[in-house]
Design a protein around this motif. Sequence first.
Motif, PDB file in Angstrom:
ATOM      1  N   UNK A   1      24.051  36.221  35.173  1.00 24.07           N
ATOM      2  CA  UNK A   1      24.837  35.221  36.104  1.00 24.07           C
ATOM      3  C   UNK A   1      25.987  35.391  36.159  1.00 24.07           C
ATOM      4  N   UNK A   2      27.012  35.503  37.323  1.00 20.88           N
ATOM      5  CA  UNK A   2      28.210  35.451  37.509  1.00 20.88           C
ATOM      6  C   UNK A   2      28.610  34.167  38.303  1.00 20.88           C
ATOM      7  N   UNK A   3      29.510  33.433  37.791  1.00 17.62           N
ATOM      8  CA  UNK A   3      30.232  32.339  38.425  1.00 17.62           C
ATOM      9  C   UNK A   3      31.440  32.457  38.857  1.00 17.62           C
ATOM     10  N   UNK A   4      31.847  32.318  40.021  1.00 23.11           N
ATOM     11  CA  UNK A   4      32.876  32.440  40.842  1.00 23.11           C
ATOM     12  C   UNK A   4      33.672  31.118  41.031  1.00 23.11           C
ATOM     13  N   UNK A   5      34.828  30.850  40.746  1.00 18.65           N
ATOM     14  CA  UNK A   5      35.407  29.387  40.904  1.00 18.65           C
ATOM     15  C   UNK A   5      35.698  29.496  42.418  1.00 18.65           C
TER      16      UNK A   5
ATOM     17  N   UNK B   1      22.241  37.170  39.692  1.00 13.45           N
ATOM     18  CA  UNK B   1      22.618  35.728  40.398  1.00 13.45           C
ATOM     19  C   UNK B   1      24.180  35.557  40.552  1.00 13.45           C
ATOM     20  N   UNK B   2      24.458  35.442  41.858  1.00 10.04           N
ATOM     21  CA  UNK B   2      25.965  35.215  42.049  1.00 10.04           C
ATOM     22  C   UNK B   2      26.071  33.656  42.377  1.00 10.04           C
ATOM     23  N   UNK B   3      26.904  32.889  41.698  1.00 13.35           N
ATOM     24  CA  UNK B   3      26.943  31.419  42.084  1.00 13.35           C
ATOM     25  C   UNK B   3      28.671  31.379  42.460  1.00 13.35           C
ATOM     26  N   UNK B   4      28.785  31.082  43.818  1.00 15.89           N
ATOM     27  CA  UNK B   4      30.186  30.862  44.077  1.00 15.89           C
ATOM     28  C   UNK B   4      30.280  30.143  45.462  1.00 15.89           C
TER      29      UNK B   4
ATOM     30  N   UNK C   1      27.785  41.177  50.983  1.00 19.99           N
ATOM     31  CA  UNK C   1      26.906  41.870  51.919  1.00 19.99           C
ATOM     32  C   UNK C   1      27.532  42.818  52.802  1.00 19.99           C
ATOM     33  N   UNK C   2      28.701  42.418  53.736  1.00 23.18           N
ATOM     34  CA  UNK C   2      29.502  43.082  54.717  1.00 23.18           C
ATOM     35  C   UNK C   2      29.886  44.516  53.921  1.00 23.18           C
ATOM     36  N   UNK C   3      30.160  44.389  52.692  1.00 20.60           N
ATOM     37  CA  UNK C   3      30.806  45.761  51.941  1.00 20.60           C
ATOM     38  C   UNK C   3      29.580  46.671  51.666  1.00 20.60           C
ATOM     39  N   UNK C   4      28.638  46.125  51.058  1.00 15.59           N
ATOM     40  CA  UNK C   4      27.480  46.782  50.607  1.00 15.59           C
ATOM     41  C   UNK C   4      26.931  47.351  52.184  1.00 15.59           C
ATOM     42  N   UNK C   5      26.804  46.839  53.150  1.00 15.26           N
ATOM     43  CA  UNK C   5      26.191  47.120  54.436  1.00 15.26           C
ATOM     44  C   UNK C   5      27.113  48.601  55.086  1.00 15.26           C
TER      45      UNK C   5
ATOM     46  N   UNK D   1      19.549  40.778  43.958  1.00 11.82           N
ATOM     47  CA  UNK D   1      20.746  40.180  43.985  1.00 11.82           C
ATOM     48  C   UNK D   1      20.344  38.898  44.785  1.00 11.82           C
ATOM     49  N   UNK D   2      20.797  37.794  43.894  1.00 13.38           N
ATOM     50  CA  UNK D   2      20.775  36.362  44.545  1.00 13.38           C
ATOM     51  C   UNK D   2      22.137  35.663  44.671  1.00 13.38           C
ATOM     52  N   UNK D   3      22.309  35.194  46.011  1.00 20.31           N
ATOM     53  CA  UNK D   3      23.401  34.266  46.051  1.00 20.31           C
ATOM     54  C   UNK D   3      23.126  32.867  46.068  1.00 20.31           C
TER      55      UNK D   3
END
Lengths: 302, 302
Positions: free
Chosen positions: B55-59, B86-89, B98-102, B112-114
């Motif tokens: 899990x990554x939490x972005x403020x 899991x990305x929480x932000x 997703x734009x960058x991955x694309x 990968x879950x947002x």
Amino acid sequence: MEVTILGCYSATPRTFNNPTSQVLEINNHLFLIDCGEGTQVQLRKRKIKFSRIKHIFISHLHGDHFFGLIGLISTFGLLDRKTELHIHGPKGIKDIILLQLKLSKSWTGYPLYFHELDTTTPELIFEDEKVTVETIPLAHRVYANGYFFKEKEGDRKLLINEVQQYEIDVAYYRSIKKGKDVTLEDGTVIPNEKLTAPPENPKSYAFCSDTVYKPEIAEQIQGVTGLYHESTFLEQHQHLCEKTKHSTAKEAAQIAKAANAQQLILGHYSTRYGNIEVFKEEAQTVFENVILAEDGKVISFE
Amino acid sequence: MEVTILGCYSATPRTFNNPTSQVLEINNHLFLIDCGEGTQVQLRKRKIKFSRIKHIFISHLHGDHFFGLIGLISTFGLLDRKTELHIHGPKGIKDIILLQLKLSKSWTGYPLYFHELDTTTPELIFEDEKVTVETIPLAHRVYANGYFFKEKEGDRKLLINEVQQYEIDVAYYRSIKKGKDVTLEDGTVIPNEKLTAPPENPKSYAFCSDTVYKPEIAEQIQGVTGLYHESTFLEQHQHLCEKTKHSTAKEAAQIAKAANAQQLILGHYSTRYGNIEVFKEEAQTVFENVILAEDGKVISFE
């Protein structure tokens, strides 16, 4: 002309090496080429003045070549930059940067221009009185192009003793350097070759990363002074080149040889090899003048 | 419970300091909080196993708190991660990634879950049998929320001597630890308090960066074990807090005091102050237990 290697390793992150980024100083321009994560910190460490960078050239949209761009653009803003900045790079780069600036409400206070590229043949993308920059079409897993930086031929060199011998007025010096003959007051014509020496040979630099072996590159960059060509693998892993669209050290050397390059610089090494000297050894079986890019190395072309 | 500070400086890049990122180890979870540029390299330097981070939490979406996220996500992919992430932000984070991955054609081979956030009141965003995570609404120049991590109360502790004295079968231990009384074969009821001691006090950690002084935070996190609260400025630059939506060291200490926190950790220092000790001195005029976050510092809560 001088190249500073800020980073030159391939994608897998390493603790003490940096992803691709270089600074090219050419005819008083300072061009940043590629911008992997952490490039802004490397620029600081090398004490390169941010304000001198007005053009950034991105080869392709893989992370190890451009994830540091948004950070650099933001930092320029935080530092209150006013000088304009031009970003040259593949289609899509503008969307990526603008989306992030929008969501962080961090619009830059300086003019930011995007020049998106999608070329299959070499294209002139920058020109002023001192240099030209062309794209070099590459073949990689995503759209990629290299960049070919060329000095324009400079003025002829004044032979000051000759000029003074004819008591020619200083006002004529500029036109003499441009190649004009001089007519003295008595009507005698002094041909320009008596008064000047030819200009220095213009230098050039080709940046080719990442790509499979592509012989057309050599045709385009004939006589190049410095060629940076990726060499992710050694010949023993040639099959991985096909799969990942990269080149071997030997193939990089073949491009250098066919291009009659003065100097080959290798980089973008896979981390599977313990010692990068093996890249140099393999390349030198084909082409003698090989330098290994390493973080922090400064390469001058006299 | 243990916090490792990977970076704790505010936005202006520094040569030897890193932007915000922390690793919180709590009840066997390893949570990454914020992810400034270069975080993946800091994780490597601290030898923190990538696969333990789920899990990554972005403020918030300012660069010094999340520009390293795309690099980390990509690297996980290159390393052939299979574990879900899991990305929480804040809202928008999914589009950016997703734009960058694309555009880099670098789809991850792992799930990968947002979990996008847009809350104005505390919200429970994660819960399992060991911990809960709530958002802490903050007030900054862009949408921002902190995170409140809480251990759940554990089982009561078996008093093994007592249990053995009554010759209670091992099969009952689990229910005793959950608080059940025991009825012996002769019908005697042994109350649970005779057989167990209370569980350890559950620990908690509140991460609050970036925000103006917001007294409501203290209400939400009453009795918190460790409070990380930004302190970009000192009181003498209070006017800059209003403008940039940051807090002073003193204000951070006021939150810690009002929350009855055990420990205050300061960070996100403006680079205008030569020596960060001044932040501690100012905070300690209000609240005694102050630690200064510094890159690489590991803070344990016993």
